[in-house]
Write an enzyme that holds these catalytic residues in place. Structure first.
Site, PDB file in Angstrom:
ATOM      1  N   ASP A  58       0.844  -1.198   0.000  1.00 54.22           N
ATOM      2  CA  ASP A  58       0.000   0.000   0.000  1.00 54.22           C
ATOM      3  C   ASP A  58       0.881   1.250   0.000  1.00 54.22           C
ATOM      4  OD1 ASP A  58       0.877  -0.076   2.614  1.00 54.22           O
ATOM      5  OD2 ASP A  58      -1.110   0.044   3.529  1.00 54.22           O
ATOM      6  N   SER A  59       2.206   1.050   0.056  1.00 56.59           N
ATOM      7  CA  SER A  59       3.147   2.155  -0.183  1.00 56.59           C
ATOM      8  C   SER A  59       2.878   2.792  -1.539  1.00 56.59           C
ATOM      9  CB  SER A  59       4.590   1.646  -0.119  1.00 56.59           C
ATOM     10  OG  SER A  59       4.757   0.512  -0.961  1.00 56.59           O
ATOM     11  N   ASP A  97      -0.817  -6.306  -0.298  1.00 57.08           N
ATOM     12  CA  ASP A  97      -1.021  -5.631   0.982  1.00 57.08           C
ATOM     13  C   ASP A  97      -2.501  -5.359   1.197  1.00 57.08           C
ATOM     14  OD1 ASP A  97       0.464  -4.815   3.125  1.00 57.08           O
ATOM     15  OD2 ASP A  97       1.261  -3.017   2.168  1.00 57.08           O
ATOM     16  N   LYS A 127      -0.781  -9.635   2.903  1.00 55.83           N
ATOM     17  CA  LYS A 127      -0.057  -9.144   4.080  1.00 55.83           C
ATOM     18  C   LYS A 127      -0.962  -8.166   4.816  1.00 55.83           C
ATOM     19  CE  LYS A 127       3.345  -5.869   3.811  1.00 55.83           C
ATOM     20  NZ  LYS A 127       2.779  -4.817   4.692  1.00 55.83           N
ATOM     21  N   GLU A 129      -1.185  -5.522   8.489  1.00 53.17           N
ATOM     22  CA  GLU A 129      -0.461  -4.896   9.596  1.00 53.17           C
ATOM     23  C   GLU A 129      -1.164  -5.145  10.931  1.00 53.17           C
ATOM     24  OE1 GLU A 129       0.108  -0.708   8.843  1.00 53.17           O
ATOM     25  OE2 GLU A 129       0.977  -1.066   6.859  1.00 53.17           O
ATOM     26  N   GLU A 196       9.192  -3.978  10.671  1.00 52.89           N
ATOM     27  CA  GLU A 196       9.616  -2.685  10.103  1.00 52.89           C
ATOM     28  C   GLU A 196      10.099  -1.726  11.191  1.00 52.89           C
ATOM     29  OE1 GLU A 196       6.917  -0.956   7.271  1.00 52.89           O
ATOM     30  OE2 GLU A 196       7.993   0.955   7.242  1.00 52.89           O
TER      31      GLU A 196
HETATM   32  O1  KIV Z   1       3.581  -1.082   1.673  1.00 58.15           O
HETATM   33  C1  KIV Z   1       4.730  -1.545   1.609  1.00 58.15           C
HETATM   34  O2  KIV Z   1       5.459  -1.360   0.621  1.00 58.15           O
HETATM   35  C2  KIV Z   1       5.218  -2.326   2.733  1.00 58.15           C
HETATM   36  C3  KIV Z   1       6.659  -2.706   2.751  1.00 58.15           C
HETATM   37  C4  KIV Z   1       7.531  -1.545   2.923  1.00 58.15           C
HETATM   38  C5  KIV Z   1       6.939  -3.773   3.740  1.00 58.15           C
HETATM   39  O3  KIV Z   1       4.463  -2.641   3.590  1.00 58.15           O
END
Ligand code: KIV
Length: 289
Positions: A58-59, A97, A127, A129, A196
């Protein structure tokens, strides 16, 4: 609707995908290399470069959309980028994500969205959080046969609660909580865990405390793998430059310089040259006989 693509078809004999059991088996072995990607072209390149896992993070809210944080990213956006990335991967395992509010509300909601990400985004795992508070949600997704990667430490979806993108686990009580979070996530069925921005000795302690691979970002060298955002390690992102990012290249500067050359050549009419232009060839020769 997601249409399976021949390039992303894992049943093809020439495609040898990295699997979840193989990732688990790398605990304590050769460290896993994970990178982010958000489009087909980058996915092909990092796959060719040997990345074991590719994450559509989600970056993308920050590095693709130019937003100050990741909070507004949606499941549909993650799926859109996932489909593009999936077409570019032949070997790397594809992780998606789960965006803010796609898994926090209830375990049912989490499962529904994780399922959508596999069906419509082409992902092979998701993934999410959080620590002990998401344990039940993880268990529910895993029970449906969807592999889940955890993410603890600096969890960017809590940027406001954390008061910014800050190193976590410096105090002993926070460090102990993070170790317990990691154990809860393993217990819930996570196959791997991103850690992280925590002190390196704490990441090592967490790595020892669980039997699933840990994948660090700003978490020292003792994790079972590392992850970096593609535009960071390639030196393309012009925004935030966290200490933990190693810029392996300065492709951003190369792009600016190359664009300048192109702009100059267009202005000077030296591009396109004859070799970049079409003639009419034999068709142009008028037949007289
Ligand atoms: O959103 C993302 O790119 C991430 C990574 C930096 C682990 O969660």
């Amino acid at each position: 609707m997601y249409a399976p693509d021949p390039l992303a078809d894992v049943t093809r004999l020439d495609v040898r995908k990295v699997t979840v059991p193989e990732i688990r088996a790398r605990k304590g072995g050769r460290p896993l290399a994970m990178v982010t990607a958000y489009d087909y072209t980058m996915a092909r390149l990092v796959d060719e470069g040997g990345a074991d896992l590719v994450l559509v993070g989600d970056s993308l809210g920050m590095v693709v959309q130019g937003l100050p944080n990741t909070l507004t990213v949606t499941v549909d956006e993650i799926c859109y980028h996932g489909r593009a990335v999936a077409r570019g991967l032949r070997r790397a395992h594809l992780v998606g994500d789960m965006p803010f509010m796609s898994f926090q509300v209830s375990a049912e909601d989490a499962l529904r969205n994780a399922g959508k990400m596999l069906k419509e985004g082409g992902f092979e795992s998701v993934k999410l959080e959080g620590g002990a508070e998401v344990e039940n949600h993880v268990a529910r997704i895993v029970a449906a046969g969807i592999p889940v990667m955890g993410h603890i430490g600096l969890t960017p979806q809590r940027v406001h609660a954390m008061g910014g993108f800050k190193v976590q686990g410096k105090r002993e009580d926070d460090a102990e909580r993070l170790v317990r979070d990691a154990q809860c996530l393993e217990e819930a069925g996570c196959f791997a865990l991103v850690i992280e921005a925590v002190p390196a000795d704490l990441a090592a302690r967490i790595t020892d405390a669980v039997s699933i691979p840990t994948i660090g970002i700003g978490a020292g060298v003792d994790c079972d793998g590392q992850v970096l955002v593609c535009y960071d390690f390639l030196g393309m992102f012009r925004g935030l430059r966290p200490k933990f990012v190693k810029r392996y290249a300065e492709l951003g500067d190369a792009i600016v310089e190359t664009t300048r050359r192109y702009v100059d050549e267009v202005g000077e009419r030296t591009f396109p040259a004859p070799e970049h232009s079409f003639g009419r060839g034999p068709a142009a020769v008028k037949k007289t006989a």
